[in-house]
Design an enzyme around this catalytic site. Structure first.
Site, PDB file in Angstrom:
ATOM      1  N   CYS A 196      14.849  11.168   5.447  1.00  0.00           N
ATOM      2  CA  CYS A 196      13.929  10.617   7.321  1.00  0.00           C
ATOM      3  C   CYS A 196      15.955  10.273   7.614  1.00  0.00           C
ATOM      4  O   CYS A 196      16.325  10.702   9.148  1.00  0.00           O
ATOM      5  CB  CYS A 196      13.816   9.489   7.282  1.00  0.00           C
ATOM      6  N   LYS A 242       0.813  -1.525   0.310  1.00  0.00           N
ATOM      7  CA  LYS A 242       0.300   0.037  -0.251  1.00  0.00           C
ATOM      8  C   LYS A 242       1.259   0.889  -0.342  1.00  0.00           C
ATOM      9  O   LYS A 242       1.341   1.574   0.380  1.00  0.00           O
ATOM     10  CB  LYS A 242      -1.092   0.317   1.117  1.00  0.00           C
ATOM     11  N   GLU A 270      10.047   1.811   9.942  1.00  0.00           N
ATOM     12  CA  GLU A 270      11.117   2.063   9.959  1.00  0.00           C
ATOM     13  C   GLU A 270       9.775   3.649  10.212  1.00  0.00           C
ATOM     14  O   GLU A 270       9.738   4.408   9.264  1.00  0.00           O
ATOM     15  CB  GLU A 270      12.048   1.806   9.011  1.00  0.00           C
ATOM     16  N   GLU A 287      10.945  16.371  14.677  1.00  0.00           N
ATOM     17  CA  GLU A 287      11.284  16.047  12.800  1.00  0.00           C
ATOM     18  C   GLU A 287      10.499  17.004  12.515  1.00  0.00           C
ATOM     19  O   GLU A 287       9.297  16.524  12.548  1.00  0.00           O
ATOM     20  CB  GLU A 287      11.049  15.123  12.706  1.00  0.00           C
TER      21      GLU A 287
END
Ligand code: NAD
Length: 488
Positions: free
Chosen positions: A290, A182, A257, A387
């Site tokens: 990331c 997905k 992750e 972040e």
């Protein structure tokens, strides 16, 4: 029923799911727009719900026994064929991916999409070369064997979608699992293109499926299905928690992750020009990476000279259309994301953090954001601790190595760290002290696909990469044969 293919700037792409070897439309769709020009609608993409999720898991479950029963060499041959087809179609995939999520087309064409092919080849090779661990103890000869685990759901984010999804799907397939991918709803098209190649590579129906749609709809339905035996997720920590809860209900192993807030550490003994150049590279792809080192931690004795060189290197960036090779900074993925990034900077100003440079949207009409450097009021500032996932870095200084390590380890994240130093001893000392899944010294993004990859803290659970991934996608079993058992 399938929908007509959509002409995406000369490339015909199916907006449908790919389930059990067939294109399937949904009664509902979602709009997919280009970040290069938000008025440009690329496609109305099929929007799956629980019905399509059920179809896909049913197909993956039905295809599983035969796929799992193939020899490793037979399965690897499919993966190698797929890799060759990806290499053949790199230009088309890179072009569509560039339009879909605005990563630089040249970088997609020269590196990122080809990495998708490498992912399949690498896992074909690793699976073929598996040497089971064998040893004797307690009067038995022991062997560790891998059993394919079952239908696997792979859920991926919008940044580098082709590379990231192949990174997870390749080991799952090589291990003998069937896959339902997905992709993210902000960049769904390259996954659909991959399914054209899966069909051309003659994968058996149901082995490799794609369902398109929104996370809280079809994503949630997929991870809740008890027939799914592995979940592999890349995305934000917030969604990671949700996936973890769903996995817990069915006692399904999952890897996550997740986000990062990596330190970029510069010591006085470093090559400052190289460090400044690399630090300015953290703005590449609009900072939507990331693994980026977004917290610059610089030795106080060289802070001013480093900032000067870093600012010089940053000025060489060109914000522009990601299709043009002169462009080095792409627009952000979506207006909502631009607002989110800008919100971090606005709150930093209110908090009393200092914007050293940048800090504004680049133009009224586009989704570009200026490369931004912020000196925080304190290490507790939100801009240091959370972040941003945009072109926003912070700068702090340290006076000794211990303080540098303490600052580096002072967030809840632990995905990556970057160190610039000329001292190998320092690199090794810090290598053992830092809390991060990957630490790069005097380099960045150098990847060996056999190395473990993942994050600690809220940056992730579990490790993928190399045999770590093949073990995750397998159920390991130990075969113990009493010594003296004879042949025949
Ligand atoms: P996200 O968590 O919003 O979405 C990721 C995926 O999860 C999408 O496909 C989305 O549709 C799906 N999803 C959302 N809600 C869901 C639900 N309730 N159930 C099931 N699926 C659901 O993340 P994003 O904004 O697409 O990606 C950015 C994030 O990904 C950043 O935090 C970034 O650091 C992280 N990321 C991490 C890595 C890594 O390797 N560690 C790599 C790339 C991106």
């Amino acid at each position: 029923m399938s929908s007509p293919r959509v002409d995406v700037d000369g490339v015909l792409v199916s907006p449908d799911h790919y389930i059990n070897g067939e294109r399937i439309a949904s009664s509902r769709t979602f709009e997919d727009r280009s970040p290069l020009d938000w008025t440009w609608k690329l496609a109305d993409v099929a929007r799956a719900g629980s019905v399509e999720a059920d179809l896909a898991v049913t197909a993956a479950e039905a295809a599983f026994p035969a796929w799992a029963a193939l020899s490793v060499n037979e399965r690897s041959a499919y993966l190698d064929r797929l890799a060759d087809l990806i290499d053949r179609d790199v230009d088309a995939i890179a072009h569509v991916e560039c339009l879909d999520m605005a990563m630089l087309e040249e970088s997609l064409r020269l590196r990122v999409i080809g990495r998708g092919a490498r992912n399949f080849r690498a896992y074909a090779e690793l699976a073929r070369n598996y040497e089971p661990r064998r040893w004797s103890s307690n009067g038995t000869a022991n062997t560790v064997l891998r059993m394919p685990a079952g239908p696997t759901v792979v859920i991926t984010p919008w940044n580098a979608p082709f590379m990231l999804s192949t990174w997870k799907c390749a080991p799952a397939l090589a291990a003998g699992n069937t896959v339902i991918l997905k992709p993210a709803e902000w960049s769904p098209l390259s996954a659909s293109m991959l399914m054209d190649l899966v069909e051309e590579a003659r994968f058996p129906p149901g082995v490799f499926n794609v369902v398109q749609g929104l996370g809280n709809e079809v994503g949630a339905a997929l991870v809740a299905d008890p027939r799914v035996r592995r979940i592999s997720f890349t995305g934000s920590p917030e969604t990671g928690r949700f996936i973890g809860e769903a996995a817990a209900q069915n006692l399904v192993p999952f890897t996550a992750e997740l986000g990062g807030k990596g330190p970029f550490m510069v010591f006085a003994d470093a090559d400052l020009d190289a460090a400044a150049e690399k630090a300015a590279g953290m703005f590449d792809d609009g900072g939507q990476v990331c693994l980026a080192g977004t917290r610059l931690l610089v030795d106080a004795s060289i802070r001013d000279v480093f900032v000067e060189r870093f600012e010089e290197a940053t000025k060489r960036h060109v914000l522009g259309d990601s299709r043009e090779s002169a462009t080095t900074i792409s627009p952000l993925i979506h207006p909502d994301h631009l607002t989110r990034v800008d919100g971090f900077v606005k709150r930093a100003r209110v908090n009393g953090d200092t914007v050293v440079f940048g800090g504004e949207r680049k133009s009224k009409n586009g989704l570009w954001y200026e490369p931004t450097l912020i000196e925080p009021k304190s290490n507790d500032s939100e801009i240091v601790q959370r972040e941003v996932f945009g072109p926003v870095l912070t700068i702090q200084s340290f006076t000794n190595e211990a303080e540098a390590a303490q600052l580096a380890n002072s967030t809840a994240y632990g995905l990556s760290a970057i160190i610039y130093t000329s001292s190998e001893e320092r690199a090794e000392r810090l290598g053992s002290l830092l809390r991060a899944g990957t630490i790069w010294v005097n380099c960045f993004l150098v990847r060996d696909l056999t190395a473990p990859f993942g994050g600690t803290g809220i940056s992730g659970i579990g490790r993928e990469g190399g045999d770590y991934a093949l073990d995750f996608y397998s159920d390991l079993k130990t075969l113990q044969i009493k010594e003296g058992t004879t042949h025949g």
